[in-house]
Design an enzyme around this catalytic site. Sequence first.
Site, mmCIF file in Angstrom:
data_model
loop_
_atom_site.group_PDB
_atom_site.id
_atom_site.type_symbol
_atom_site.label_atom_id
_atom_site.label_comp_id
_atom_site.label_asym_id
_atom_site.label_seq_id
_atom_site.Cartn_x
_atom_site.Cartn_y
_atom_site.Cartn_z
ATOM 1 N N HIS A 142 -11.795 -5.562 9.458
ATOM 2 C CA HIS A 142 -12.272 -5.276 8.104
ATOM 3 C C HIS A 142 -13.553 -4.456 8.113
ATOM 4 C CE1 HIS A 142 -9.389 -8.296 6.826
ATOM 5 N NE2 HIS A 142 -9.729 -8.134 5.559
ATOM 6 N N GLU A 196 0.820 -1.219 0.000
ATOM 7 C CA GLU A 196 0.000 0.000 0.000
ATOM 8 C C GLU A 196 0.844 1.255 0.000
ATOM 9 O OE1 GLU A 196 -0.718 -2.628 1.623
ATOM 10 O OE2 GLU A 196 -2.817 -3.100 1.183
#
Lengths: 328, 378, 335
Positions: free
Chosen positions: C138, C69
């Site tokens: 999540h 990322e």
Amino acid sequence: MSTKIAGTTREHALELLRDMLRIRRFEEKCAELYSATKIRGFLHLYIGQEAIAAGVMRALEPRDAVVATYREHGHALARGIPMTRLMAEMYGKAEGCCRGRGGSMHIFDAATRFYGGNAIVAGALPLAVGLALAEKLRSRNAVTACFFGEGAVAEGEFHESLNLAALWKLPVLFLCENNLYAMGTALARSESETHIARKAQSYNLPAATIDGMDVLAVEAAAAAAVEAIRGDGGPRFLEFATYRFRPHSMFDAELYRDKAEVEEWKKRGPIVTFVAKLKETGLLRDADLASIEAEVEREIAAAVEFAENGTWEPLGDLSRDVYTREMA
Amino acid sequence: MAEFRMPSLGADMESAKLTEWMVKPGDTVKRGDIVAAVETSKGIIDIEIFEAGQIGELLVQPGTDVAVGAPLALYVPAGGERAQPAAVAAVEQSAAARAVEPRAAKVVGPAAGRARASPAARRRAQELGIDLASVAATGPDGAITLDDVERAATAKAPKADMRSVIGRAMSRSKREIPHYYLATTIDMSTSMAWLEHWNREHAVTERLLPGALLLKAVARALEKSPELNGFWLDGRFEASREINVGVAIRLRTGGLIAPGLAAANERTLPELMRQLQGLVQRARAGRLKQSEITNATITVSSLGEGGVETVYPIIYPPQVAIVGFGGVVNRPWVAAGKIAAAPVVTATLAGDHRVTDGHRGSQFLTDLERRLQQPEQL
Amino acid sequence: MNAAARSETRRTLTYREAIREALREALSNDPRVFLMGEDVGRYGGCYAVSKGLLAEFGEARVRDTPLSESAFVGAGIGAALGGMRPIVEVMTVNFSLLCIDQIVNNAATIRHMSGGQFSVPIVIRMATGAGRQLAAQHSHSLENWYAHVPGLRVVAPATLADARGMLGAALADPDPVVIVEHVMLYNMQGELDAEPAAVDIDHAAIRRPGRDVTLVTYGGSLPKTLAAAETLANQEIDAEVVDLRTLRPLDESTILESVQRTRRVVIVDEGWRSGSLSAEIAARIMEHGFYDLDAPVKRVCSAEVPIPYAQHLEAAALPQPEQIVAAAKGLFGHG
């Protein structure tokens, strides 16, 4: 490693010497100004490492991009940012390259494609990857030179960036200035594998280790790497063995290294050894050195005066350029 | 002579301790030479001189703490004297430079017909039945504050307002306090005779009125009946250590106020008399002290002048009792089996049934009556 | 095509498909645009948003990245500096924590810090929110962290029109724009014009006008808030629903004008209330709309717990229409 004096013209040698002396004297001046509280915040001096900035910049062209760290004054000067604007930025004046907003650690200059001045260790490596990606997508055959210290090697972003550059074959020239200490931590205390070029090779990145105290060796290696990048469009990695003669920043008692070690490296310093070699081969005369020093001194005095006489950005402009488009 | 000053080595460095001089007066130094060592929070750091020259006087001894920018030594610059660099140019910003306010949201004015008033003001206006449109605003952005509403309320005719204040207090009293009433008629022959004797024996300035006797008797009786002397607060009774007898005083404007005679049980009768007179005078002149207005621990309502015999008073919350006296009147009385005319007064007690009951109250009245038979003890 | 003709050819599609259409349009119209992120190419996108785009535009324009990322978001920033118009997809806001340094320390600062020399025209798309029983790591709604930072713009498309149109507006913006797409909206179906009108990313929108109470919300909470408004209508409370659309900068004018009309506000925010966007909005209403209020500002936010996996626990942890209705009703009947 022998110095490649042969094939170097006197003119070119003097240019390299001038480049290094400009950096050296500028940094010394900054130390003085910081002690007198003219420059504030953090100050990270490049003294001892001048050969790298001077040598590498000679291998780059104006169309190439440069990304550096917070120890970037030397790189900024060698790249061609006017010393006046650099000094004004150090002072925080509106006439500085960033209007005084960045200071010592955040030198940016659009004209010379100089993208910082980045204060997060390893934080700029992804930027360099992206700049190189843009070059590739725009088919412009420009190289992105990315300077960083060996401390960056510990950060995840180092590995992510090298991997991405190699995977996507991007024209990045990774330049690791290994001065053996990340602030106060010696390389051997933080890396299981201290041979940094080997890490790059593990990502299938062609890498080499160069004596960072030898400006001609630096220049040659950089030129070869840049040519290779322009040839196949893929990245290259150079690790330079170097040393900083000053502490990490001004406020550092250097409890982590011996004074004797510092003195040893000073004897092998880039300027003192280059001057010796040039004198030995007759390329440098005393008068040349005096002339260069005088010229540099004049330039620095002018830069200081420029900064001293500079103005402060008006407070009303504080919010200017947070965004390009102001909200209605 | 130039000054070699303590350098700033870091953003948060304010001072350092000089630990060692590496030079002495007379030494020649060049730019970059280390001249001293200083101890900082990070450890000992060597400091350099940035100009060539000859060291003069060392101004500071090792072991001294020196602020950044303060002189450490004098030296003669190699290039001769030159002006010391000026102190950092004064920046034209205040020390607490404020960030420019983000462009303010379009401050929308109040909707048509809706006064700009704080929630507190709004609530108070509703309580007092005041129309916000009639209130002068002094708050920020022309808003009406609580104080503005209060001020508007008192700006109305004071009589009308005081009446409504009293009305509200009395309504609350009747609503919240379960009153019980007791009455007893007290033979005042002995007291009146004693009073007459006293007044003959003393100067006019020391005249006592029957009211003083009654008040003193109440105060002394309360010493034995602490449950009638105190406050009902937060759901429980708090006895008062002091006995401050409130005296209901009628004001010329038509209002009523009941300031307290502080420590009434400890005053001599003449003292009490003077205190009472002062209280009445100040009350009618509107110059009562704040403490007097709020200190009463019980109230006595005496309507003798009005000609009624019996008073059925309402307790002033948060007090828990009130004593009423009618006039001292001549009535037929039975003494030693014979009917004769005697001066009598009807004393009533209204009590808060949450704290006392009829039995307790009658003990008080009995005690009161007894004391009024021994006026010399008051 | 005029409005009439435009509306004659309306079609039904999903929020996901609307975004895909927007991506296709951007890639087709501007050679500087490219999409980059984990599994956007071969896999077709974690939420199937970019399905088919790799085949259509090729590997140079639709780039699968390694699980890096920090590197690929930073590379997006570098590419933007270098003249491209990258759309970087961070799979979810949860993973954006791995690249938050690049977004906050580079994308947001470079323009101001360089004295206006450079701008960073990057678009970063992230899926956000909870509701699929994906458990604590999540299920975050951290768009308020980005809305906190000067130099960034943050937008939240909650309707098909916005899913279709905000990407184009974001790409046209010369500064970094973070687009948060709520995971529960991807399947949402609706109608769009054949050629939808352009939208801006500067203003909030009133999705349902009303007189009695203002319900402020954004993103995945919009459908729940509209449902609550229907319930309230049946109970004689006429609610006005404001869709923020832009989280930074906030469209204060629209919010304050609504509060001025209704004098009561409930803010619905799937983030935890502590230090949330709803706290910021409540503060601004207090600062600029204090005298218009007839009742305190109320908030309906997620319970202060890591979002749990079990369905009933997750549902209890997230804002629900019943809570919004109760909060709105609680604003009435004050003396």
